[in-house]
Enzyme design. Structure first.
Site, PDB file in Angstrom:
ATOM      1  N   ASN A  62       0.791  -1.232   0.000  1.00 25.23           N
ATOM      2  CA  ASN A  62       0.000   0.000   0.000  1.00 25.23           C
ATOM      3  C   ASN A  62       0.822   1.280   0.000  1.00 25.23           C
ATOM      4  OD1 ASN A  62      -2.573  -1.113  -0.149  1.00 25.23           O
ATOM      5  ND2 ASN A  62      -2.605  -1.546   2.030  1.00 25.23           N
ATOM      6  N   GLU A 126      -2.423  -0.784  -8.052  1.00 28.15           N
ATOM      7  CA  GLU A 126      -3.829  -0.922  -7.660  1.00 28.15           C
ATOM      8  C   GLU A 126      -4.459   0.458  -7.558  1.00 28.15           C
ATOM      9  OE1 GLU A 126      -5.874  -3.639  -4.311  1.00 28.15           O
ATOM     10  OE2 GLU A 126      -4.821  -1.897  -3.508  1.00 28.15           O
ATOM     11  N   TRP A 218     -10.122  -7.895  11.456  1.00 22.98           N
ATOM     12  CA  TRP A 218      -9.326  -7.392  10.331  1.00 22.98           C
ATOM     13  C   TRP A 218      -7.860  -7.313  10.733  1.00 22.98           C
ATOM     14  CZ3 TRP A 218      -6.560  -2.709  10.369  1.00 22.98           C
ATOM     15  CH2 TRP A 218      -5.879  -2.439   9.169  1.00 22.98           C
ATOM     16  N   ARG A 249     -14.905  -3.208   5.660  1.00 23.27           N
ATOM     17  CA  ARG A 249     -14.468  -4.458   5.047  1.00 23.27           C
ATOM     18  C   ARG A 249     -15.688  -5.314   4.713  1.00 23.27           C
ATOM     19  NH1 ARG A 249     -10.719  -1.811   4.460  1.00 23.27           N
ATOM     20  NH2 ARG A 249      -8.561  -2.107   5.130  1.00 23.27           N
ATOM     21  N   ASP A 352      -7.707 -12.218  -4.224  1.00 23.25           N
ATOM     22  CA  ASP A 352      -7.546 -11.076  -3.330  1.00 23.25           C
ATOM     23  C   ASP A 352      -7.778 -11.496  -1.881  1.00 23.25           C
ATOM     24  OD1 ASP A 352      -7.038  -8.311  -2.888  1.00 23.25           O
ATOM     25  OD2 ASP A 352      -9.182  -7.952  -2.640  1.00 23.25           O
ATOM     26  N   HIS A 389      -1.385   2.158   9.568  1.00 26.74           N
ATOM     27  CA  HIS A 389      -2.399   2.174   8.507  1.00 26.74           C
ATOM     28  C   HIS A 389      -3.043   3.560   8.497  1.00 26.74           C
ATOM     29  CE1 HIS A 389      -5.657   0.737   5.907  1.00 26.74           C
ATOM     30  NE2 HIS A 389      -4.993  -0.385   5.737  1.00 26.74           N
ATOM     31  N   SER A 436       2.697  -1.851   5.354  1.00 23.76           N
ATOM     32  CA  SER A 436       3.721  -2.871   5.600  1.00 23.76           C
ATOM     33  C   SER A 436       5.082  -2.442   5.070  1.00 23.76           C
ATOM     34  CB  SER A 436       3.301  -4.201   4.962  1.00 23.76           C
ATOM     35  OG  SER A 436       3.175  -4.082   3.552  1.00 23.76           O
TER      36      SER A 436
END
Length: 625
Positions: A62, A126, A218, A249, A352, A389, A436
């Site tokens: 990400n 993405e 999550w 989610r 995914d 995040h 990450s």
């Protein structure tokens, strides 16, 4: 008292944790430590191959700025993060991670991580900052590099040891204590510098998934607030502890939605087909300049969907069938090509989940959901505490010398306000959206900085043996309580003399859910509810002295819940101190329902010493326009 063997380990640099940040720290610190004749030791509660937030795998990286292409800059990334956190961010830290993250990603590929590439050999994005990967073995690849670095440079690696408390020598960190989750051993780690990277916290609030699904979340359920508890009890200043993260989610399985929004260009609608992002656009104007930026901040996207739920328009659905059909439509005149494209899209949709949230694929299969044929329900999850995040909670750390304003710099990058205590990943605050890859990059930077600290402060701190003995007794106390009182009841779960860890956790979750803005209260709270929560948490803290453990597994759970309790208290206190609603969609204060830029565009920082809390506002200093 339980008779545990005491094992003493002396090292120069101690890395606590085994996730992405800890792995990055192990690689970089080991390299520089060998050059300076120093020793690095890493200790992990789990096993590094499947430890941390990407343990199950991941379908995308990400954070990848892609500086070499010239399409993005570090300044671009800082603006993105600043807007997504509604103006509350340490720009110096975000910038520093952004300028190093690309090299970290290139290392991942060198170590064997498969990153998608197009026909021209370029990475497949993405979204603007995200790269698609085949990531079911992502953590295994990263852990192998970290273990190799430790082994090749004379370091040590300990697994299945739960770090519980810091050791201090005055205002300097001196090491850590913990216990084995497999053997009756109490560990004392003595070190000249300590790097905390033990993850954030889950199960502080009551989860959506209960009963047989209790462990489903999550964020990984074994992350219990170790970073917060360790740094807080060491005396380190904390920041942004009010900023919990609530991801939307796929419901009940917590499957990722990023690929559907960014790669498949899917829409989310309410049960009646209304697209809340379009129909509630006017609501964004209430939230200042942050409601006008692109992309819209994650919490505001949450908020628009929550408004539909509050008005009885739910459930909310991801229109997977619509997205797949739209992508395949360009092949509609060629039945063979159309069939192949649909098959490819279906495979990508399932992959995914299989890359990172297998439980969601199982849930799809178990409920007869075929994404190319029908929509899937999505929902806001329970709150999590995560500095890597879209949350920002963590320790207040020094920035890099060449970027940080003087107010944010005190000698060593990523060192907390405690001398020799460094933080990375979910342990460091106000530098969100590192994910990450950025956590690994931050771990590398912090690891290198820790080596420099030891080179310049190369003395072994003193450790008080009486303090170590007291901590050992405190850690093992739940075993003693159970052994003394278990026979007083025929059911070990019901006893007037003690509380078992799961029941303790349920009490904590009920308090947080009902009073501090959890799922069942619609993520809403107010000052009076927060005050009541703090009263109940104080009683729960008293009862923590009666936690009982039948075995090592129970002992682990007891101390995990004590850590969660500290995370709960600092969160409730910080929300109470910040008298505004800045992050609707993460939490909403009904008694302070508006954004207040004039008074509250600040960091809220706190410390906890000798049982007393101190809170203060800290100015936000921008380093870019």
């Amino acid at each position: 008292m339980a008779n545990f063997e005491t094992v003493e380990v002396t090292t120069d640099i101690l890395i606590c944790g085994g996730g992405m940040a800890a792995c990055g720290a192990a690689v970089e610190a080991s390299y520089w430590a060998k050059k300076n004749g120093l020793k690095v030791t890493l200790v992990d509660k789990a096993a590094m191959d499947r430890s941390g937030a990407v343990a199950m795998g991941l379908s995308a990286l990400n954070q990848y700025v892609d500086i070499n292409s010239g399409e993005n800059t570090c300044e671009d990334y800082v603006r993105y993060v600043r807007n997504d956190l509604m103006g509350i961010t340490r720009e110096d830290l975000v910038y520093d991670i952004a300028r190093h993250v690309d090299s970290t990603v290139h290392l991942f590929e060198k170590w064997g991580l498969p990153i998608w590439k197009d026909e021209q050999g370029k990475y497949v994005h993405e979204g603007r900052w995200q790269l698609m990967i085949n990531g079911e073995s992502y953590k295994v690849v990263i852990a192998e590099a970290a273990k190799n670095a430790l082994a090749q440079n004379g370091g040590e690696y300990f697994e299945r040891i739960f770090i519980t408390y810091p050791l201090l020598d005055g205002d300097r960190i001196a090491g850590a204590v913990g216990f084995s989750t497999r053997e009756e051993k109490f560990y004392v780690f003595k070190a000249k510098a300590v790097l905390a990277a033990m993850g954030g916290a889950v199960h502080v609030f009551k989860p959506r998934s209960v009963g047989e699904g209790l462990g489903r979340a999550w964020y990984p359920p074994w992350n219990t607030g170790s970073s917060l508890a360790f740094t807080l009890l060491a005396g380190a200043e904390q920041t942004c502890q009010e900023v919990r993260f609530i991801p939307v989610r796929f419901k009940d399985g917590y499957g990722p939605v990023g690929a559907w929004f960014l790669l498949f260009k899917s829409r989310a609608t309410n049960a009646y087909g209304g697209e809340y992002m379009a129909e509630r656009k006017d609501e964004l104007a209430k939230w200042g300049s942050y409601g006008r930026v692109k992309p819209i901040p994650a919490n505001l996207r949450n908020w628009l969907g929550m408004l539909d739920e509050f008005e009885g328009l739910g459930p909310i659905y991801m229109r997977t069938e619509e997205a797949i059909e739209k992508i395949a439509a360009e092949f509609k005149d060629d039945p063979k090509a159309f069939k192949k494209k649909m098959k490819d899209l279906e495979t990508e949709a399932w992959e995914d989940f299989l890359d990172m949230t297998i439980s969601q694929a199982i849930l799809w299969a178990g409920t007869n959901v075929q994404p190319e044929e029908r929509s899937s329900e999505i929902a806001a999850s329970e709150p999590y505490f995560i500095g890597s995040h879209s949350g920002a909670s963590g320790a207040w750390v020094s920035g890099p010398k060449d970027l940080a304003p003087k107010e944010y710099f005190w000698g060593y990058e990523y060192m907390s306000t405690v001398k020799g205590l460094f933080c990375a990943g979910d342990a460091s605050g106000a530098s969100s959206h590192k994910f990450s890859s950025g956590s690994h990059a931050e771990g590398r930077a912090a690891g290198k900085s820790a080596v420099r600290f030891v080179v310049e402060n190369n003395t072994q701190p003193n450790v008080d043996k009486a303090k170590i003995d007291a901590l050992k007794a405190q850690i093992l106390k739940p075993l003693d309580i159970f052994a003394e009182h278990a026979a007083k009841s025929s059911d070990p779960e019901i006893n007037p003399e003690f509380c078992r860890p799961k029941m303790f956790m349920f009490r904590l979750q009920k308090i947080m859910d009902e009073y501090v803005g959890g799922v069942t209260s619609g993520f809403k709270t107010n000052g009076k509810k927060l005050e009541r929560a703090l009263e109940l948490l104080a009683w729960l803290k008293e009862d923590s002295e009666k936690l009982a453990a039948a075995d090592l597994h129970d002992l682990l759970r007891c101390h995990e819940n004590i850590q969660r309790l500290y995370q709960a208290e600092v969160h409730a206190r910080t929300i109470l101190f910040r008298e505004e609603t800045r992050w609707p969609g993460y939490y909403f204060r009904n008694d302070k329902p508006n954004l207040d830029e004039a008074n509250w565009k600040v960091f809220v920082n706190c410390t906890y010493k000798d049982g007393k809390w101190e809170f203060k506002k800290v100015p936000i200093i921008s380093i870019i326009d």
